[in-house]
Design a protein around this motif. Structure first.
Motif, mmCIF file in Angstrom:
data_model
loop_
_atom_site.group_PDB
_atom_site.id
_atom_site.type_symbol
_atom_site.label_atom_id
_atom_site.label_comp_id
_atom_site.label_asym_id
_atom_site.label_seq_id
_atom_site.Cartn_x
_atom_site.Cartn_y
_atom_site.Cartn_z
ATOM 1 N N VAL A 120 0.837 -1.201 0.000
ATOM 2 C CA VAL A 120 0.000 0.000 0.000
ATOM 3 C C VAL A 120 0.868 1.245 0.000
ATOM 4 N N TYR A 121 1.929 1.225 0.803
ATOM 5 C CA TYR A 121 2.849 2.363 0.853
ATOM 6 C C TYR A 121 3.458 2.609 -0.521
ATOM 7 N N TRP A 122 3.832 1.543 -1.210
ATOM 8 C CA TRP A 122 4.418 1.680 -2.545
ATOM 9 C C TRP A 122 3.413 2.261 -3.535
ATOM 10 N N LEU A 127 1.700 6.806 -6.829
ATOM 11 C CA LEU A 127 0.672 7.775 -7.212
ATOM 12 C C LEU A 127 1.128 9.199 -6.936
ATOM 13 N N SER A 128 1.738 9.397 -5.781
ATOM 14 C CA SER A 128 2.225 10.723 -5.417
ATOM 15 C C SER A 128 3.353 11.171 -6.341
ATOM 16 N N SER A 134 -3.985 12.989 -6.065
ATOM 17 C CA SER A 134 -5.125 13.877 -5.839
ATOM 18 C C SER A 134 -6.393 13.417 -6.555
ATOM 19 N N ARG A 135 -6.237 12.516 -7.509
ATOM 20 C CA ARG A 135 -7.418 12.056 -8.234
ATOM 21 C C ARG A 135 -7.872 10.652 -7.817
ATOM 22 N N PRO A 233 2.035 -1.357 -11.351
ATOM 23 C CA PRO A 233 2.425 -0.486 -12.483
ATOM 24 C C PRO A 233 1.300 -0.296 -13.492
ATOM 25 N N TRP A 234 0.517 -1.365 -13.732
ATOM 26 C CA TRP A 234 -0.617 -1.231 -14.653
ATOM 27 C C TRP A 234 -1.653 -0.270 -14.083
ATOM 28 N N VAL A 235 -1.907 -0.363 -12.777
ATOM 29 C CA VAL A 235 -2.872 0.530 -12.132
ATOM 30 C C VAL A 235 -2.430 1.982 -12.287
ATOM 31 N N ILE A 236 -1.150 2.252 -12.063
ATOM 32 C CA ILE A 236 -0.625 3.612 -12.197
ATOM 33 C C ILE A 236 -0.828 4.123 -13.619
ATOM 34 N N LYS A 237 -0.523 3.291 -14.597
ATOM 35 C CA LYS A 237 -0.684 3.689 -16.001
ATOM 36 C C LYS A 237 -2.153 3.944 -16.331
#
Length: 246
Positions: A120-122, A127-128, A134-135, A233-237
């Protein structure tokens, strides 16, 4: 503790009542729940307590000194005042952060309290670092307590509870119902897209969350913590490709 609960307990246990150490309403509930499986009279006492739940909530505080983990082992456990209080606050009082994307992670693959879990921290760090936090509203779907927002995951009993694994479906059913209710609340607050990762039971989640009115909803499966790591990584993208406000 009110006289009503004293009378109910005395009726069930007779003279044995004097030998019990019931220092709080929480201890009384736990004792009755433990004994209810093999004694119809105790089951009746527990049902009576559920009818007077509002009164009982007044004598079971959120946290009193050093609190041990709350054990969720039965349908009766889900009616405990601490859990009812959490659900009411989540659905009626909690103000989620602003954003447009909900990311739901499987609580079975994470360590409690979730806010301290390395995965979760990662995710929060990624995201940050990509100016996406923020979204996004990060939620952990606990298999028995339902949706737990990342920001409040250190609050008792969200941070201190135990449940059987594998978790029976009769306990999971409340979790799925609460997730739908909480997602409805977020939709009404302006969230448009949802990314859900589950450990198993993807088809049940799809059937239970259909036609909710979100612009986009993706439900993925990760059967292990390693698979969950690989999906981040997929979630971030995916989040980076979602435009808020459209």
């Amino acid at each position: 503790m009110s006289g009503y609960w004293l009378f109910t307990t005395y009726t069930c246990f007779g003279r044995r009542f004097k030998k019990l150490r019931l220092g709080s309403g929480r201890e009384l509930w736990e004792y009755l729940e433990e004994k209810a499986g093999g004694d119809a009279r105790v089951k009746s006492a527990l049902m009576a307590m559920r009818k007077g739940l509002r009164a009982l909530m007044k004598v079971i505080p959120d946290e009193a000194g050093r609190v041990r983990a709350l054990h969720v082992t039965s349908v009766e456990s889900l009616q405990r005042p601490e859990i009812i209080r959490h659900v009411e606050r989540l659905l009626n009082n909690y103000e989620p952060p602003q954003g447009c994307v909900v990311v739901v992670l499987p609580g079975e693959l994470l360590d409690r309290p979730y806010i301290r879990d390395s995965l979760v921290y990662w995710l929060i760090d990624q995201l940050s670092g990509n100016n996406l936090l923020s979204r996004v509203h990060v939620v952990i779907n606990n298999p028995v307590l339902g949706p737990i927002p990342y920001e409040i995951s250190e609050v008792y009993p969200l941070s201190q509870h135990e449940y059987p694994e594998p978790t029976p479906n009769y306990l999971r059913s409340l979790s799925r119902q609460l997730l739908r209710k909480y997602l409805t609340k977020l939709r009404d607050r302006g969230f448009t897209d949802v990314i859900i990762i589950v450990r198993d039971g993807r088809d049940k989640f799809i059937n239970g969350l259909m036609n909710m009115g979100f612009r986009g909803m993706v439900i993925l499966e990760a059967r292990s913590r390693q698979e969950l790591y690989s999906l981040i990584p997929w979630v971030i993208k995916e989040v980076s490709n979602i435009q808020c406000g459209n």
